[in-house]
Design an enzyme around this catalytic site. Structure first.
Site, short mmCIF file in Angstrom:
data_model
loop_
_atom_site.label_atom_id
_atom_site.label_comp_id
_atom_site.label_asym_id
_atom_site.label_seq_id
_atom_site.Cartn_x
_atom_site.Cartn_y
_atom_site.Cartn_z
N GLU B 53 -6.25 -20.13 -20.71
CA GLU B 53 -5.70 -19.01 -21.48
C GLU B 53 -4.25 -18.70 -21.13
O GLU B 53 -3.49 -18.19 -21.97
CB GLU B 53 -6.56 -17.76 -21.29
CG GLU B 53 -7.92 -17.84 -21.99
CD GLU B 53 -9.00 -18.51 -21.14
OE1 GLU B 53 -8.68 -19.08 -20.08
OE2 GLU B 53 -10.17 -18.47 -21.56
N PHE B 115 -22.09 -8.93 -18.14
CA PHE B 115 -21.59 -10.29 -17.97
C PHE B 115 -20.25 -10.45 -18.68
O PHE B 115 -20.10 -10.10 -19.84
CB PHE B 115 -22.61 -11.30 -18.53
CG PHE B 115 -22.13 -12.72 -18.39
CD1 PHE B 115 -21.88 -13.27 -17.15
CD2 PHE B 115 -21.89 -13.50 -19.52
CE1 PHE B 115 -21.42 -14.56 -17.01
CE2 PHE B 115 -21.42 -14.79 -19.39
CZ PHE B 115 -21.18 -15.33 -18.14
N GLN B 116 -19.28 -10.98 -17.96
CA GLN B 116 -17.92 -11.18 -18.46
C GLN B 116 -17.26 -9.91 -18.96
O GLN B 116 -16.42 -9.93 -19.85
CB GLN B 116 -17.89 -12.28 -19.52
CG GLN B 116 -18.29 -13.62 -18.92
CD GLN B 116 -17.93 -14.81 -19.79
OE1 GLN B 116 -17.94 -14.71 -21.00
NE2 GLN B 116 -17.63 -15.92 -19.14
N LYS B 165 -17.71 -6.81 -28.95
CA LYS B 165 -18.40 -7.76 -29.81
C LYS B 165 -19.11 -7.07 -30.97
O LYS B 165 -19.10 -7.56 -32.10
CB LYS B 165 -19.40 -8.57 -28.97
CG LYS B 165 -19.91 -9.78 -29.72
CD LYS B 165 -20.62 -10.75 -28.80
CE LYS B 165 -21.09 -11.96 -29.59
NZ LYS B 165 -21.83 -12.90 -28.74
N MET B 483 13.58 -25.14 -4.89
CA MET B 483 14.21 -23.82 -4.77
C MET B 483 13.71 -23.12 -3.51
O MET B 483 14.48 -22.42 -2.84
CB MET B 483 13.90 -22.99 -6.02
CG MET B 483 14.73 -21.73 -6.13
SD MET B 483 16.50 -22.06 -6.06
CE MET B 483 16.93 -22.12 -7.79
C1 LIG Z 1 3.58 -19.05 -10.34
C2 LIG Z 1 4.66 -19.13 -9.33
N1 LIG Z 1 4.36 -19.29 -8.03
C3 LIG Z 1 5.34 -19.36 -7.11
C4 LIG Z 1 6.65 -19.26 -7.47
C5 LIG Z 1 7.76 -19.33 -6.42
N2 LIG Z 1 8.62 -20.49 -6.66
C6 LIG Z 1 9.80 -20.41 -7.30
S1 LIG Z 1 10.56 -21.87 -7.49
C7 LIG Z 1 9.31 -22.68 -6.68
C8 LIG Z 1 9.36 -24.16 -6.45
C9 LIG Z 1 9.34 -24.92 -7.71
O1 LIG Z 1 9.27 -26.30 -7.39
P1 LIG Z 1 9.52 -27.40 -8.50
O2 LIG Z 1 8.73 -27.07 -9.71
O3 LIG Z 1 9.31 -28.74 -7.91
O4 LIG Z 1 11.03 -27.17 -8.89
P2 LIG Z 1 12.38 -27.52 -8.07
O5 LIG Z 1 12.87 -26.25 -7.46
O6 LIG Z 1 12.05 -28.55 -7.04
O7 LIG Z 1 13.30 -28.03 -9.12
C10 LIG Z 1 8.33 -21.78 -6.26
C11 LIG Z 1 7.13 -22.14 -5.49
C12 LIG Z 1 6.91 -19.07 -8.84
N3 LIG Z 1 8.16 -18.92 -9.31
N4 LIG Z 1 5.91 -19.04 -9.75
#
Ligand SMILES: Cc1ncc(C[n+]2csc(CCOP(=O)(O)OP(=O)(O)O)c2C)c(N)n1
Ligand SMILES: [Mg+2]
Lengths: 170, 585
Positions: B53, B115-116, B165, B483
């Protein structure tokens, strides 16, 4: 951007559609954004139109107060937001029910003071009173303060309701 | 109009059709079976079956942001609704109009831990613009039409309609949308004329002006972008924009300074810092943009135009605040500007441009080239060069790749760039790309991804296969949550705690397992040919672009620093992060 020195207290009236969840929206806004609620009262004010009036007393810097009003105004079921502290001189009232227990001198003194505050006795037993007192919040604070050494055991307050002076409606 | 008695489920479908909806994204379950049954018996609405979803909501966001129409989602109660929450929050933060229909247990079961069952309106209240629990089919028509009105008027956003529902089976009268007027919600679209005149007078006095624009221009529609171009060219002023506003002004124009903010260009951020008049249209002084608040454009007067009154004076004091739709306000502004025959200080402006060119000469987006390994910036540059002359839409995941895409892919038109700006949701890009592709079947739609992010909604490749949505997933595979690694380098002594992408799948084989095409590029020499191969592949492609593992994203304003304290790529040692800055995200 909070500057501790310029905290103000504002009373804000909010006219809302009395639909399910509207109070949760308002309260959620305050808790979610970290605003303060000193008191909040709500009741339907127009049965035919299904509108309720919420009176909120809040504190914050002028910038935060402005934010609170703007955030309230953008809630979908909100008809109107009026800052009664800024826009007009408003009258504010609160009611409290106050239970005092004791006997002898203290009991007599509690009754005497209640008279000075125009509090009414609405329940009594041999060793207790329930007073009903109405007024501005600081008057109620003062009355509670005086009752404390005289056997105060229970307090129930409504929170502030307020309305603008003069002929204008909200 | 003769009264029509329909079931709740039929009312839902009829209202969607009357609202001009032809596509919805969803996933069935017990509490929405009557609506799915009604869907089965009609052919006006196409249903795109996602695999999770969250994917449905992001796909609807992609659909909405690339078309300007609201996106529609249909999910079941309980887990269906809770899985939608991330997408709803994402849409709220980025002001994307969505209508999300959730099934709910029958009214007599609500509150029984059935449920749900979950408290969908309670859970989604803080992550929607508004939501409704529909207690009887009698209310359904009104709520359906109101929902579209609320989602699309004023500052757009997601709304949820929770439909028990039994309400889906109940019969009630259907009324068309023309008869529904909202009781309370009347957003202001026309700006106050006196304030606009004051703004024009202030702009006329500027010696070091700058336009700072945001997603509000895109949301206002293509006409607003057109007016923005007209006004910016009329004034001759420099313009920068937020991540969400890219494309509103053509990146090829000489007045364009590039994106501003944490990973914005040196010229954009320095011009913001030194400006004397700032014209903010449809941006919200987000913390990624402002850097340290008390050092933000300290010597400027600020004009802030926003459709949401609560955005004005929220973070930064506006000297002139104008509540209104960007397009309407720009229209009035241009008219007043012309009628006043404003004369700007041409020599001051020329000095200002000289200063800006000086900053430009710093070439803050440059990076060290390599013949052996693919630099991520180079990969984006090549992707841009090889796709820019087509009808191309770019979505992204979240991380370094997202910032490199924003820096090195250049947009000429609005609605072509889709990224999760406010919430920063890894997993957004692939489903969003599918939503775009469904709306624009002949376009080239590319999700610029990271190897970590792509795994968050990777299951949606199956959706792309089923609906023949030939999206291209372009993974900048640096084997790191880059990042996160960059911040650990900057703030935590290079201790790379859990930021290495361990046990990665073989993305080429993974593509093949889904029935898609997998392509891998490892050297700069083979990159162009492989990108061309990707473009020429008729179906979905997973492109595993193996890039430099240790490249960092510059320039950068470290947390807690000011716009004129940027770290540049060729001088990363200058990185200074204060203790206070460490506390910031
Ligand atoms: C759902 C979610 N969980 C955690 C984060 C924290 N976060 C931001 S950037 C990142 C790393 C992303 O890695 P990648 O997709 O390999 O991108 P890169 O920075 O290596 O280009 C994380 C864990 C986030 N933005 N979103
Ligand atoms: Mg990575």
């Amino acid at each position: 951007m909070s500057n501790e020195s310029n905290i103000e207290r504002h009373t804000i009236a909010v006219l809302v559609d009395n639909e399910a969840g509207v109070l949760a929206r308002v309260i959620g806004l305050f808790s979610g954004r970290g605003y303060n609620i000193e008191s909040l009262t709500v009741a339907e004010v127009d049965q035919a139109e299904h509108t309720s009036r919420i009176t909120i007393v809040t504190v914050g810097t002028p910038m935060v107060i402005e934010q609170i009003k703007a955030q309230l105004a953008r809630l979908v079921p909100v008809h109107k937001v009026v800052d009664l502290t800024v826009d007009t001189k408003a009258v504010e009232r609160e009611m409290a029910l106050i239970k005092v227990t004791g006997s002898g001198e203290k009991r007599v003194e509690a009754l005497r003071l209640s008279d000075a505050f125009r509090a009414r006795v609405i329940d009594t037993t041999h060793n207790s009173f329930v007073f009903e007192v109405t007024g501005a919040p600081d008057k109620i604070d003062a009355f509670i303060g005086l009752m404390r050494p005289l056997g105060l055991v229970d307090v129930s307050r409504t929170g502030v309701v307020a309305i603008a002076r003069g002929p204008e409606a909200m | 109009m003769a009264a029509q008695e329909l079931t709740g489920a039929e009312i839902v479908i009829k209202a969607l059709v009357d609202q001009g909806v032809d596509t919805i994204f969803g996933y069935p379950g017990g509490a929405v079976l009557p609506i799915y049954d009604a869907l089965f018996q009609q052919n006006k609405i196409r249903h795109i079956l996602v695999r999770h979803e969250q994917g449905a909501v992001h796909a609807a966001e992609g659909y909405a942001r690339s078309t300007g129409k609201p996106g529609v989602v249909l999910v079941t109660s309980g887990p269906g609704a809770t899985n939608a929450v991330t997408g709803l929050t994402d849409a709220l933060m980025d002001s994307i109009p969505l209508v999300c229909l959730t099934g709910q247990v029958a009214t007599h079961l609500i509150g029984n831990d059935a449920f749900q069952e979950c408290d969908t309106v309670g859970i989604t209240r803080p992550c929607t613009k508004h939501n409704w629990l529909v207690n009887s089919a009698k209310e359904l028509t009104r709520v359906m039409h109101e929902a579209f009105y609320v989602a699309t008027n004023g500052r757009p956003g997601p709304v949820v309609i929770d439909i028990p529902k039994d309400v889906q089976f109940q019969k009630a009268e259907y009324v068309g949308p023309q008869n529904v007027v909202h009781k309370t919600y009347r957003p202001k679209v026309k700006g106050d004329i006196e304030a606009i005149k004051a703004a024009v007078d202030l702009i006329a006095t500027a010696k070091k002006p700058i336009f700072y624009t945001g997603g509000g221009i895109i949301n206002s529609g293509p006409f607003a972008s057109q007016l923005l171009r007209e006004f910016v060219q009329l004034t001759g002023f420099p313009i920068t924009s937020t991540l969400m506003g890219l494309g509103a002004y053509p990146a090829s124009d000489k007045q364009w300074l590039g994106m501003l903010g944490m990973h914005g260009t040196y010229e954009a951020n320095n011009a913001m810092h030194d400006c004397d008049v700032m014209i903010n249209i449809g941006a919200r002084f987000d913390d990624r943009v402002t850097g340290r608040i008390d050092a933000f454009a300290p010597n400027s007067k600020k004009i802030h135009i926003d459709i949401d009154a609560s955005s004005i004076n929220k973070i930064i004091h506006a000297d002139i605040g104008i509540v209104g739709d960007a397009g309407h306000v720009l229209e009035d502004m241009i008219r007043i500007w012309k009628s006043k025959a404003v004369k700007i200080d041409k020599s001051a402006l020329a000095d200002w441009w000289r200063q800006i060119d000086h900053w430009r000469d710093r070439r803050s987006l440059d990076y060290k080239k390599s013949d052996e390994i693919i630099k991520p910036q180079y990969a984006i540059e090549r992707l841009y060069q090889l796709t820019k002359d087509r009808e191309t839409y770019i979505t992204t995941e979240v991380g370094q790749h997202q910032m490199w895409a924003a820096q090195h892919y250049h947009f000429e038109k609005p609605n072509r760039w889709l990224t999760s700006g406010g919430l920063g949701t890894m997993g957004y890009g692939l489903p969003a790309a599918i939503g775009v592709q469904i709306a624009h079947p002949d376009a080239l739609v590319i999700d610029i991804a990271g190897e970590a992010s792509i795994q968050m909604c990777i299951q949606e490749i199956s959706t792309a296969m089923q609906f023949m949505a030939p999206v291209k997933i372009f993974i900048l595979n640096n084997e790191y949550m880059g990042m996160v690694r960059q911040w650990q380098e900057l703030l935590h002594g290079g201790r790379y705690s859990h930021s290495y992408s361990e046990s990665l799948p073989d993305f080429v084989k993974l593509a093949e397992a889904f029935g898609a095409v997998g392509i891998r590029a490892k050297t700069p020499g083979e990159l162009d040919d492989k990108i061309k191969q990707m473009i020429d592949t008729p179906g979905p492609v997973v492109f595993d672009c193996v890039v430099d593992k240790f490249e960092n994203c510059y320039p950068m304003i470290p947390s807690g620093a000011a716009h004129n304290e940027m770290i540049l790529g060729d001088d990363p040692e200058a990185a200074m992060v204060t203790e206070e800055g460490k506390m910031l995200v």
